[in-house]
Design an enzyme around this catalytic site. Structure first.
Site, PDB file in Angstrom:
ATOM      1  N   CYS A 273       0.793  -1.234   0.000  1.00 19.48           N
ATOM      2  CA  CYS A 273       0.000   0.000   0.000  1.00 19.48           C
ATOM      3  C   CYS A 273       0.828   1.287   0.000  1.00 19.48           C
ATOM      4  O   CYS A 273       0.284   2.364  -0.233  1.00 19.48           O
ATOM      5  CB  CYS A 273      -0.956  -0.004   1.187  1.00 19.48           C
ATOM      6  SG  CYS A 273      -2.081  -1.423   1.175  1.00 19.48           S
TER       7      CYS A 273
ATOM      8  N   HIS B  99      -3.477   6.813   1.987  1.00 19.33           N
ATOM      9  CA  HIS B  99      -3.910   5.464   1.654  1.00 19.33           C
ATOM     10  C   HIS B  99      -5.280   5.228   2.272  1.00 19.33           C
ATOM     11  O   HIS B  99      -5.515   5.560   3.434  1.00 19.33           O
ATOM     12  CB  HIS B  99      -2.891   4.455   2.187  1.00 19.33           C
ATOM     13  CG  HIS B  99      -3.361   3.042   2.150  1.00 19.33           C
ATOM     14  ND1 HIS B  99      -3.896   2.465   1.020  1.00 19.33           N
ATOM     15  CD2 HIS B  99      -3.398   2.086   3.124  1.00 19.33           C
ATOM     16  CE1 HIS B  99      -4.234   1.219   1.280  1.00 19.33           C
ATOM     17  NE2 HIS B  99      -3.939   0.966   2.551  1.00 19.33           N
TER      18      HIS B  99
ATOM     19  N   ASN C  55     -10.579  -0.393   0.095  1.00 20.18           N
ATOM     20  CA  ASN C  55      -9.117  -0.335   0.126  1.00 20.18           C
ATOM     21  C   ASN C  55      -8.595  -1.028  -1.122  1.00 20.18           C
ATOM     22  O   ASN C  55      -8.710  -2.245  -1.263  1.00 20.18           O
ATOM     23  CB  ASN C  55      -8.613  -1.034   1.393  1.00 20.18           C
ATOM     24  CG  ASN C  55      -7.099  -1.006   1.531  1.00 20.18           C
ATOM     25  OD1 ASN C  55      -6.374  -0.815   0.567  1.00 20.18           O
ATOM     26  ND2 ASN C  55      -6.615  -1.221   2.753  1.00 20.18           N
TER      27      ASN C  55
END
Length: 332
Positions: free
Chosen positions: A115, A255, A285
């Site tokens: 990520c 993020h 996500n």
């Protein structure tokens, strides 16, 4: 180059068409839709079609970024794909993207910092683009988590989804461009996020498949504690090294890990005055794609004005942190 810096020239993103709501995810994960929204602030997410792979998503995002930059694929000198869910173990996914785009003049490679990968790739792009005038680097973050999720595991199934985001990096006029980037790697916490099978330590086998070793696993509490302890100080340190303060940040593009976690990061880092750009409520996500997708939405909505100070922050598997400060501006 006198009078220029390296910065983001354009952005692009692609989210698959299949929208999956909380009711469907909750039924498989053994929780309720209300629980998912309360714990994560996610309302829906996108899953790739059966015939879509990570490279397909990446190509669509790249095409948008190239179009916005007014560049053809043959103008790209380097092509970097950040992904932890590549099409194959070999060849690199970036080579598949190159072939689809026709960017045959580009040197290509993948990175896997999960990520944080887009910001890590951005630092590589800044170094490469600074080597010669008029160099352009296509940076893509793309992940397709729906293929590696255990849909019965509520710790992961409710969070992760599929998407891709891209940016063209190259010369921009001063005072715009990348002000500073900081990368943090903490291998002592590598166990918090993992896919245990399929590599050289635990090769794919009938047993590894039967035991669920190819599924994505995460220690949610451990990740949350890591983020709370390490991310806010890293953001403060980056600002100080850049001769700035987080008080000067106009836009925070983090993020999109979990909505509750993001609120905690904003509070702990003292970024409540900045506009925090969130896409997780509708996309979930999307791993390496989280930061560039959110940046693209902010860019295309007109929220980013020339001269605005933008803070990008990725954090996740490894464990890793990647943060970048940039002065939003236009190509040289």
């Amino acid at each position: 180059m006198t009078g220029t810096r390296i910065g983001i020239i354009s952005t692009g993103s692609y989210l698959p068409k299949d929208e999956v709501g909380n009711e469907e995810v909750a039924a498989r994960a053994g929780v309720t839709a209300e629980w998912i929204e309360r714990k994560t602030q996610i309302e829906s997410r996108r899953y790739a079609a059966p015939d879509e792979a990570t490279s397909d998503l990446a190509v669509r995002a790249a095409e948008q970024a190239l179009e916005q930059a007014g560049l053809t694929a043959d103008r790209i000198d380097y092509l970097i794909v950040s992904t932890s869910t590549g099409d194959f173990p070999q060849p690199p996914t970036s080579y598949l993207v190159q072939d689809a785009l026709g960017a045959y003049g580009a040197a290509c490679f993948d990175i896997n910092v999960v990520c944080s990968g887009f910001v890590y790739a951005l630092e590589l792009a800044r170094s490469l683009a600074g080597q010669r005038p008029d160099c352009h680097v296509l940076v893509i973050g793309a992940d397709l988590y729906s293929r590696i999720l255990d849909f019965g595991d509520h710790r992961t199934a409710v969070l992760f989804a599929d998407g891709a985001g891209a940016a063209v990096v190259g010369p921009v006029s001063e005072p715009y461009g990348i002000v500073g980037i900081d990368l943090v790697s903490r291998g002592d916490a590598h166990h918090l996020i993992r896919v245990e099978a399929g590599g050289s330590r635990n090769p794919a086998s009938a047993r590894s498949v039967a035991e669920g070793g190819h599924y994505f696993r995460m220690n949610g509490r451990g990740v949350r504690d890591f983020v709370a302890e390490h991310v806010p100080p890293a953001l403060v340190a980056l600002a100080e090294r850049s001769g700035l303060s987080l008080d000067q940040v106009d836009h925070f593009v983090p993020h999109q890990a979990n909505g509750v976690m993001l609120s905690e990061v904003v509070e702990r880092a003292g970024l409540t005055h900045a506009t925090t750009h969130r896409t997780l409520q509708k996309y979930g996500n999307v791993g390496s794609a989280s930061v560039p997708v959110a940046l693209d939405e902010a860019n295309r909505s007109g929220a980013l004005a020339p001269g605005d100070l933008v803070l990008l922050a990725g954090f996740g598997g490894g464990m890793s942190i990647g943060a970048s400060l940039l002065r939003w501006g236009v190509a040289a």
